[in-house]
Design an enzyme around this catalytic site. Structure first.
Site, PDB file in Angstrom:
ATOM      1  N   LYS A 116      53.383  37.730   8.842  1.00  0.00           N
ATOM      2  CA  LYS A 116      52.660  38.771   8.694  1.00  0.00           C
ATOM      3  C   LYS A 116      51.339  38.853   7.721  1.00  0.00           C
ATOM      4  CE  LYS A 116      53.841  43.562   8.420  1.00  0.00           C
ATOM      5  NZ  LYS A 116      54.449  44.850   8.003  1.00  0.00           N
ATOM      6  N   HIS A 118      49.529  41.622   7.904  1.00  0.00           N
ATOM      7  CA  HIS A 118      49.024  42.575   8.248  1.00  0.00           C
ATOM      8  C   HIS A 118      49.854  43.630   7.244  1.00  0.00           C
ATOM      9  CE1 HIS A 118      51.262  42.603  11.595  1.00  0.00           C
ATOM     10  NE2 HIS A 118      51.368  44.525  11.152  1.00  0.00           N
TER      11      HIS A 118
END
Ligand code: OMP
Length: 230
Positions: A116, A118
């Site tokens: 991921k 963010h």
């Protein structure tokens, strides 16, 4: 009386009822044609996950006890790690049952297949593994490739992998031409570091005890070809 543990028989029979354990003809990742296959993704109902996680928890507790009394087994650990995707519900359920049924309190963690970029970012979710003793939980081992990748992923995140627990050891030869599981045990500190709920031989015992002779014969022929010798 069966020579299998109650939780082993329960796991075999619930897996068959759920279609997760099948006998027939299946092509494996390795290209080997196998007379049986376990698809742990189909172990997906309340009663079945109860059986699966109870069996994982009982096997872990037995192994910790063995080590505490000086036999080969698992050392104490902090975090149970279940690799994505199939390991995730099993790690959570097993951590719950270790607490409830065995008074063993550990955290659990899992990873993402894609990092991921963010928010909190990264690939790991759950209890942080950095600097912790980690037990890796996985479903099936054939040549040991999948379990080695999971171990490597925890190490990359700074966790110390002290052992691994498997649902099924197919008892086949690994990368170095000897037992796939013994090879992984060596990597993790020696005998007893990779306990398993079921081995191929237990499936064969169950077939024998239930009079399923044709399937047993195919299993024996496969074992003669790809099984660990001795
Ligand atoms: P190795 O990575 O060779 O140890 O094989 C284990 C993996 O093969 C599992 O993580 C599955 O992706 C798959 N597999 C099963 O799920 N069940 C089986 O009965 C056999 C295999 C397999 O392809 O060997």
């Amino acid at each position: 009386m069966s020579s299998l543990q109650t939780y082993q028989t329960a796991l075999i029979e619930h897996s068959m009822a759920a279609g997760a354990l099948k006998f027939g003809s299946f092509t494996l990742k390795s290209g080997r044609i196998s007379p049986y296959f376990v698809n742990a993704g189909l172990l997906a109902s309340g009663p079945v996950i109860d059986t699966v996680c109870s069996a994982y928890a009982a096997t872990i507790a037995e192994s910790l006890e063995a080590a505490a009394s000086g036999s080969p087994g698992l050392p104490a650990f902090d975090i149970l790690f279940g690799p994505a995707y199939k390991g995730i519900p099993f790690a959570a359920g097993t951590a719950l049952l270790l607490h409830r049924d065995h008074k063993i309190d550990v955290g659990y963690a899992y990873d993402r297949k894609e990092a991921k970029d963010h928010g909190e970012g990264g690939v790991m979710v759950g209890a942080p593994v950095k600097g912790k003793k980690v037990l890796v939980l996985d479903d099936v081992a054939t040549a040991g490739t999948a379990i080695r990748i999971a171990i490597e992923n925890v190490r990359k995140e700074g966790g110390e992998v002290v052992g691994a627990i498997l649902m099924l050891d197919r008892e086949e030869v690994g990368k170095e031409g000897t037992s796939a599981i013994e090879e992984v045990e060596k990597l993790l500190g020696g005998p007893g570091r990779v306990p398993t709920i079921l081995k191929m031989r237990h499936l064969m015992t169950w077939l024998e005890e239930n009079g399923r002779h044709a399937e047993l014969q195919s299993m024996q022929a496969y074992r003669d070809m790809y099984g660990v010798k001795g």
